[in-house]
Design a protein around this motif. Structure first.
Motif, PDB file in Angstrom:
ATOM      1  N   UNK A 176       0.849  -1.183   0.000  1.00  0.00           N
ATOM      2  CA  UNK A 176       0.000   0.000   0.000  1.00  0.00           C
ATOM      3  C   UNK A 176       0.889   1.239   0.000  1.00  0.00           C
ATOM      4  N   UNK A 177       0.529   2.211  -0.842  1.00  0.00           N
ATOM      5  CA  UNK A 177       1.299   3.444  -0.953  1.00  0.00           C
ATOM      6  C   UNK A 177       0.371   4.640  -0.769  1.00  0.00           C
ATOM      7  N   UNK A 178       0.821   5.597   0.004  1.00  0.00           N
ATOM      8  CA  UNK A 178       0.112   6.855   0.215  1.00  0.00           C
ATOM      9  C   UNK A 178       0.920   7.961  -0.456  1.00  0.00           C
ATOM     10  N   UNK A 179       0.328   8.642  -1.436  1.00  0.00           N
ATOM     11  CA  UNK A 179       1.037   9.635  -2.251  1.00  0.00           C
ATOM     12  C   UNK A 179       0.441  11.015  -1.997  1.00  0.00           C
ATOM     13  N   UNK A 180       1.296  11.992  -1.831  1.00  0.00           N
ATOM     14  CA  UNK A 180       0.867  13.379  -1.671  1.00  0.00           C
ATOM     15  C   UNK A 180       1.070  14.103  -3.006  1.00  0.00           C
ATOM     16  N   UNK A 181      -0.026  14.440  -3.677  1.00  0.00           N
ATOM     17  CA  UNK A 181       0.034  15.175  -4.937  1.00  0.00           C
ATOM     18  C   UNK A 181      -0.627  16.547  -4.826  1.00  0.00           C
ATOM     19  N   UNK A 182      -0.665  17.081  -3.617  1.00  0.00           N
ATOM     20  CA  UNK A 182      -1.146  18.446  -3.426  1.00  0.00           C
ATOM     21  C   UNK A 182       0.058  19.371  -3.583  1.00  0.00           C
ATOM     22  N   UNK A 183       0.245  19.881  -4.810  1.00  0.00           N
ATOM     23  CA  UNK A 183       1.438  20.658  -5.118  1.00  0.00           C
ATOM     24  C   UNK A 183       1.473  21.988  -4.387  1.00  0.00           C
ATOM     25  N   UNK A 184       0.348  22.518  -3.989  1.00  0.00           N
ATOM     26  CA  UNK A 184       0.302  23.859  -3.422  1.00  0.00           C
ATOM     27  C   UNK A 184       0.319  23.864  -1.887  1.00  0.00           C
ATOM     28  N   UNK A 185      -0.271  22.858  -1.284  1.00  0.00           N
ATOM     29  CA  UNK A 185      -0.333  22.825   0.187  1.00  0.00           C
ATOM     30  C   UNK A 185      -0.175  21.390   0.666  1.00  0.00           C
ATOM     31  N   UNK A 186       1.013  20.811   0.529  1.00  0.00           N
ATOM     32  CA  UNK A 186       1.203  19.425   0.985  1.00  0.00           C
ATOM     33  C   UNK A 186       1.079  19.330   2.497  1.00  0.00           C
ATOM     34  N   UNK A 222       2.742   0.627   5.714  1.00  0.00           N
ATOM     35  CA  UNK A 222       2.542   1.223   4.395  1.00  0.00           C
ATOM     36  C   UNK A 222       3.717   2.111   4.037  1.00  0.00           C
ATOM     37  N   UNK A 223       3.822   2.437   2.736  1.00  0.00           N
ATOM     38  CA  UNK A 223       4.831   3.347   2.226  1.00  0.00           C
ATOM     39  C   UNK A 223       4.195   4.697   1.942  1.00  0.00           C
ATOM     40  N   UNK A 224       5.005   5.734   2.054  1.00  0.00           N
ATOM     41  CA  UNK A 224       4.529   7.106   1.834  1.00  0.00           C
ATOM     42  C   UNK A 224       5.456   7.781   0.827  1.00  0.00           C
TER      43      UNK A 224
END
Length: 372
Positions: A176-186, A222-224
């Motif tokens: 399971x991977x959790x990805x942050x794709x909020x480029x403006x407010x991670x 999980x991976x982040x």
């Protein structure tokens, strides 16, 4: 002598005038003097001129209750926020499958940690409902590998929801991977308590190996893939195909991917990220998100070419930060009202509170051991 005589004559004339004026003022004061006189003195009152203030308490309470009721009705009529599953579904045209309660600071844990220690709580049930809707929906055999979490605006709990979905996903999938794709407010780093040194941008722009930018959280299984400050226009990453190649690589290496995307309203790349996901979970904050704001956010998708059928099939809504007690007073007749009125149903067995849900890998090992 003649001059002195003239002065004496002038002084005598002035003196005569002053004496005449004095007589006029005296006569005028006598004519205009007061004509009132005291006939008799007033007697002391035998009883108060008004009622005792105690007699006004009950009428005041009744009037206050009536005024409060009228005010509550007016406020409810003019309330434009979304509070129930049916309201969300009617306003946005997408299925609303769960309502996640608000967790107070007394829990002492982050929501994704609380999910593991309270597997029968209303919060865990809401996460279970949304994952079940994504993984075991009405279309059998349809694989949901990439899930994006979004909202109308910031502050509606999408990052917290993304972390909880990923943690619960470890119970059903191995990788399971959790990805942050909020480029403006991670904000995933703040939610998980991480301080990443590299992330998505390093992978797409500087071609760093995936294993160097991914952080493993052993306690959660999980991976982040975190996000740092984005130095380029996010839309250019779509035009060059960088995000497409990244998502293809992640699909090959992971079974379940949760993407914490940006809000839909006013952020162009949010709709583009939604096209890369198999399903999109839309967070609506209870009693805060206005109906017109949610409708305008969905209209942003239509402006990008999304049809209503595609939105209905791929989007699922969840109401976040629900106040259980206040929600129960509205009597919507939903599951949240059941939880608020019957709190014992949350923990059928007190010993279950200290247990965590078994992971998919643990279940496979247990099954193989039993088979042997």
């Amino acid at each position: 002598i003649r001059q002195l005589e003239r002065r004496v004559a002038d002084n005598a004339e002035q003196y005569a005038k002053l004496v005449q004026r004095q007589r006029q003022l005296r006569d005028q004061s006598i004519v205009e003097g007061p004509s009132s006189r005291l006939l008799y003195t007033a007697a002391a009152p035998e009883r108060p001129s008004s009622l005792d203030p105690k007699f006004f308490i009950l009428p005041a309470m009744i009037l206050s209750m009536i005024a409060a009721g009228v005010l509550a009705i007016i406020r409810d009529k003019f309330d434009q926020t979304l509070r129930s599953e049916s309201q969300v579904q009617r306003a946005m045209g997408i299925p609303c499958v769960a309502m996640a309660p608000k967790l107070g600071w007394l829990t002492g844990r982050r929501p994704h940690e609380y999910l593991l220690t309270r597997p029968y709580s209303p919060y865990a049930e809401a996460i279970r409902a949304i994952v079940s809707s994504l993984q075991f929906g009405a279309t059998p055999g349809q694989k949901t590998q990439v899930v994006q979490v979004s909202s109308s605006v910031r502050g509606e709990g999408k990052s917290t929801l993304a972390a909880s979905l990923a943690v619960y996903g470890t119970r059903l999938h191995d990788r399971v991977l959790l990805v942050d794709l909020d480029f403006r407010d991670p904000s995933l780093g703040k939610v998980l308590g991480l301080k990443p040194k590299s992330g998505v941008i390093d992978r797409m722009l500087f071609d760093k190996p995936l294993e160097e930018v991914v952080e493993n959280i052993a306690g959660l299984g999980l991976d982040v893939l975190p996000m740092q400050a984005c130095p380029v226009d996010p839309v250019t990453l779509f035009s060059t195909g960088s995000i497409d190649r990244l998502m293809e690589e992640l699909r090959k290496n992971y079974d379940f991917i949760v993407v914490d995307g940006p809000p839909l309203l006013g952020v162009t790349e949010s709709g583009l990220i939604s096209s890369l996901a198999d399903k999109v979970v839309y967070a609506v904050k209870w009693g805060s998100t206005r109906r017109d704001v949610a409708i305008n956010a969905v209209n942003e998708l239509r402006a990008l070419g999304w049809t209503q059928q595609a939105i209905t099939q791929r989007f699922r809504a969840i109401v976040t930060q629900v106040d259980l007690k206040r929600h129960a007073r509205y009597q919507y007749g939903d599951a949240v009202e059941l939880y608020a009125r019957n709190r014992k149903y949350q923990y059928p067995n007190p010993s279950v509170r200290a247990l965590s849900l078994p992971s998919r890998a643990d279940a496979d090992v247990a099954h193989q051991t039993a088979a042997e």
